[in-house]
Design a protein around this motif. Structure first.
Motif, PDB file in Angstrom:
ATOM      1  N   GLU A  49       0.810  -1.214   0.000  1.00  0.00           N
ATOM      2  CA  GLU A  49       0.000   0.000   0.000  1.00  0.00           C
ATOM      3  C   GLU A  49       0.850   1.274   0.000  1.00  0.00           C
ATOM      4  N   LEU A  50       0.394   2.266  -0.734  1.00  0.00           N
ATOM      5  CA  LEU A  50       1.055   3.565  -0.813  1.00  0.00           C
ATOM      6  C   LEU A  50       0.985   4.255   0.544  1.00  0.00           C
ATOM      7  N   ARG A  51       2.103   4.866   0.956  1.00  0.00           N
ATOM      8  CA  ARG A  51       2.149   5.589   2.222  1.00  0.00           C
ATOM      9  C   ARG A  51       2.503   7.061   2.057  1.00  0.00           C
ATOM     10  N   HIS A  52       3.307   7.394   1.045  1.00  0.00           N
ATOM     11  CA  HIS A  52       3.731   8.779   0.926  1.00  0.00           C
ATOM     12  C   HIS A  52       4.117   9.106  -0.517  1.00  0.00           C
ATOM     13  N   VAL A  53       3.773  10.329  -0.944  1.00  0.00           N
ATOM     14  CA  VAL A  53       4.173  10.839  -2.251  1.00  0.00           C
ATOM     15  C   VAL A  53       4.746  12.233  -2.039  1.00  0.00           C
ATOM     16  N   ASP A  54       5.968  12.448  -2.509  1.00  0.00           N
ATOM     17  CA  ASP A  54       6.647  13.738  -2.438  1.00  0.00           C
ATOM     18  C   ASP A  54       6.805  14.245  -3.866  1.00  0.00           C
ATOM     19  N   LEU A  55       6.035  15.267  -4.236  1.00  0.00           N
ATOM     20  CA  LEU A  55       6.073  15.752  -5.617  1.00  0.00           C
ATOM     21  C   LEU A  55       7.395  16.392  -5.986  1.00  0.00           C
ATOM     22  N   ALA A  56       7.936  17.243  -5.143  1.00  0.00           N
ATOM     23  CA  ALA A  56       9.175  17.954  -5.488  1.00  0.00           C
ATOM     24  C   ALA A  56      10.335  16.983  -5.693  1.00  0.00           C
ATOM     25  N   GLY A  57      10.432  15.981  -4.844  1.00  0.00           N
ATOM     26  CA  GLY A  57      11.524  15.020  -4.939  1.00  0.00           C
ATOM     27  C   GLY A  57      11.228  13.844  -5.846  1.00  0.00           C
ATOM     28  N   ARG A  58      10.010  13.792  -6.375  1.00  0.00           N
ATOM     29  CA  ARG A  58       9.574  12.677  -7.219  1.00  0.00           C
ATOM     30  C   ARG A  58       9.848  11.341  -6.507  1.00  0.00           C
ATOM     31  N   ARG A  59       9.449  11.272  -5.230  1.00  0.00           N
ATOM     32  CA  ARG A  59       9.640  10.068  -4.433  1.00  0.00           C
ATOM     33  C   ARG A  59       8.305   9.567  -3.922  1.00  0.00           C
ATOM     34  N   PHE A  60       8.236   8.275  -3.742  1.00  0.00           N
ATOM     35  CA  PHE A  60       7.044   7.686  -3.149  1.00  0.00           C
ATOM     36  C   PHE A  60       7.452   6.496  -2.297  1.00  0.00           C
ATOM     37  N   THR A  61       6.614   6.173  -1.309  1.00  0.00           N
ATOM     38  CA  THR A  61       6.897   5.090  -0.387  1.00  0.00           C
ATOM     39  C   THR A  61       5.684   4.171  -0.322  1.00  0.00           C
ATOM     40  N   VAL A 113      -4.881  14.207 -12.668  1.00  0.00           N
ATOM     41  CA  VAL A 113      -5.712  14.604 -13.812  1.00  0.00           C
ATOM     42  C   VAL A 113      -6.157  16.058 -13.691  1.00  0.00           C
ATOM     43  N   GLN A 114      -6.457  16.497 -12.489  1.00  0.00           N
ATOM     44  CA  GLN A 114      -7.027  17.826 -12.276  1.00  0.00           C
ATOM     45  C   GLN A 114      -6.016  18.828 -11.707  1.00  0.00           C
ATOM     46  N   LEU A 115      -4.726  18.543 -11.835  1.00  0.00           N
ATOM     47  CA  LEU A 115      -3.705  19.392 -11.232  1.00  0.00           C
ATOM     48  C   LEU A 115      -3.706  20.813 -11.807  1.00  0.00           C
ATOM     49  N   GLY A 116      -3.985  20.958 -13.083  1.00  0.00           N
ATOM     50  CA  GLY A 116      -4.051  22.287 -13.694  1.00  0.00           C
ATOM     51  C   GLY A 116      -5.134  23.147 -13.069  1.00  0.00           C
ATOM     52  N   PHE A 117      -6.300  22.563 -12.854  1.00  0.00           N
ATOM     53  CA  PHE A 117      -7.403  23.278 -12.217  1.00  0.00           C
ATOM     54  C   PHE A 117      -7.012  23.686 -10.796  1.00  0.00           C
ATOM     55  N   PHE A 118      -6.322  22.792 -10.133  1.00  0.00           N
ATOM     56  CA  PHE A 118      -5.826  23.024  -8.780  1.00  0.00           C
ATOM     57  C   PHE A 118      -4.962  24.277  -8.759  1.00  0.00           C
ATOM     58  N   ARG A 119      -4.016  24.359  -9.681  1.00  0.00           N
ATOM     59  CA  ARG A 119      -3.083  25.496  -9.749  1.00  0.00           C
ATOM     60  C   ARG A 119      -3.798  26.806 -10.093  1.00  0.00           C
ATOM     61  N   GLU A 120      -4.808  26.732 -10.941  1.00  0.00           N
ATOM     62  CA  GLU A 120      -5.545  27.932 -11.333  1.00  0.00           C
ATOM     63  C   GLU A 120      -6.177  28.631 -10.138  1.00  0.00           C
ATOM     64  N   HIS A 121      -6.371  27.903  -9.053  1.00  0.00           N
ATOM     65  CA  HIS A 121      -6.978  28.468  -7.847  1.00  0.00           C
ATOM     66  C   HIS A 121      -5.934  28.832  -6.791  1.00  0.00           C
ATOM     67  N   GLY A 122      -4.657  28.919  -7.211  1.00  0.00           N
ATOM     68  CA  GLY A 122      -3.601  29.357  -6.308  1.00  0.00           C
ATOM     69  C   GLY A 122      -3.118  28.316  -5.325  1.00  0.00           C
ATOM     70  N   ALA A 123      -3.466  27.063  -5.552  1.00  0.00           N
ATOM     71  CA  ALA A 123      -3.047  25.991  -4.652  1.00  0.00           C
ATOM     72  C   ALA A 123      -1.947  25.173  -5.326  1.00  0.00           C
ATOM     73  N   ARG A 124      -0.985  24.713  -4.521  1.00  0.00           N
ATOM     74  CA  ARG A 124       0.088  23.875  -5.045  1.00  0.00           C
ATOM     75  C   ARG A 124       0.134  22.595  -4.231  1.00  0.00           C
ATOM     76  N   LEU A 125       0.008  21.476  -4.906  1.00  0.00           N
ATOM     77  CA  LEU A 125       0.090  20.179  -4.246  1.00  0.00           C
ATOM     78  C   LEU A 125       1.542  19.912  -3.879  1.00  0.00           C
ATOM     79  N   VAL A 126       1.804  19.612  -2.606  1.00  0.00           N
ATOM     80  CA  VAL A 126       3.157  19.386  -2.105  1.00  0.00           C
ATOM     81  C   VAL A 126       3.425  17.897  -1.929  1.00  0.00           C
ATOM     82  N   GLU A 127       2.507  17.221  -1.234  1.00  0.00           N
ATOM     83  CA  GLU A 127       2.680  15.795  -0.979  1.00  0.00           C
ATOM     84  C   GLU A 127       1.355  15.161  -0.591  1.00  0.00           C
ATOM     85  N   ILE A 128       1.375  13.850  -0.577  1.00  0.00           N
ATOM     86  CA  ILE A 128       0.244  13.064  -0.090  1.00  0.00           C
ATOM     87  C   ILE A 128       0.834  12.123   0.953  1.00  0.00           C
TER      88      ILE A 128
END
Length: 189
Positions: A49-61, A113-128
């Motif tokens: 099972e997925l535990r962590h996603v780091d977008l900047a570092g392109r890492r996942f656990t 899929v919806q990351l562009g819409f996310f950014r249009e509203h001033g939000a930046r996804l950092v991690e999960i």
């Protein structure tokens, strides 16, 4: 230490000396998230099972919990193809009764899929961050501050629909300010 195993990886496409095959740039955040979602779907079925996603570092656990979740997943469109290209034309949204890893797969895929819409509203996804099967935090930077939107994965009453759109509108409209408790937003999705 127990029977719990962690698997860590960072993503880079195959190619000579770290170069992307046929390309001269790193994969986009969207490509990265979609690939992580694909691995999450295929691994979850096998108890990893997925535990962590780091977008900047392109890492996942990923982790292999001591007790795999043996419940069968149920999707709105019926059986879901294993191949990501075939799955692109299928509504692979897991129904509420599905195991938590399926909801996490869907959350990661839809954020991609919806990351562009996310950014249009001033939000930046950092991690999960999904430290347990019960919930995952979608960590978002907005207004110079990081916020954690907590998403319930276990025991859902309804499927996760349009998570990036719902989160983006919440941040764009400023509703997160009234909902947050110590930087954590419960029930946003």
């Amino acid at each position: 230490m127990g029977d719990h195993h962690d698997f860590r990886a960072s993503y880079a496409p195959f190619g000579a000396r770290g170069e992307a095959a046929g390309r001269d740039q790193e994969p986009t955040e969207v490509e990265f998230l979609l690939r992580v979602a694909d691995v999450t779907l295929r691994a979850g079925d096998q108890g990893v099972e997925l535990r962590h996603v780091d977008l900047a570092g392109r890492r996942f656990t990923f982790a292999s919990p001591p007790t795999p979740d043996t419940r069968l997943p149920f999707y709105s469109a019926g059986p879901v193809p294993d191949d990501a290209r075939e799955r692109a034309d299928v509504d692979a949204m897991p129904l509420a009764v599905s195991p938590p890893w399926t909801h996490l797969f869907w959350l990661v895929q839809e954020l991609g899929v919806q990351l562009g819409f996310f950014r249009e509203h001033g939000a930046r996804l950092v991690e999960i961050d999904a430290p347990s099967r019960a919930w995952a935090d979608v960590v978002v930077e907005h207004g110079g501050r990081q916020w954690r939107a907590r998403v319930r994965l276990e025991g859902r009453d309804e499927p996760i629909e349009y998570p990036a759109m719902n989160l983006a509108e919440m941040f764009g409209e400023g509703r997160h300010l009234a909902l947050a408790e110590d930087g954590i937003i419960h029930g946003a999705v």
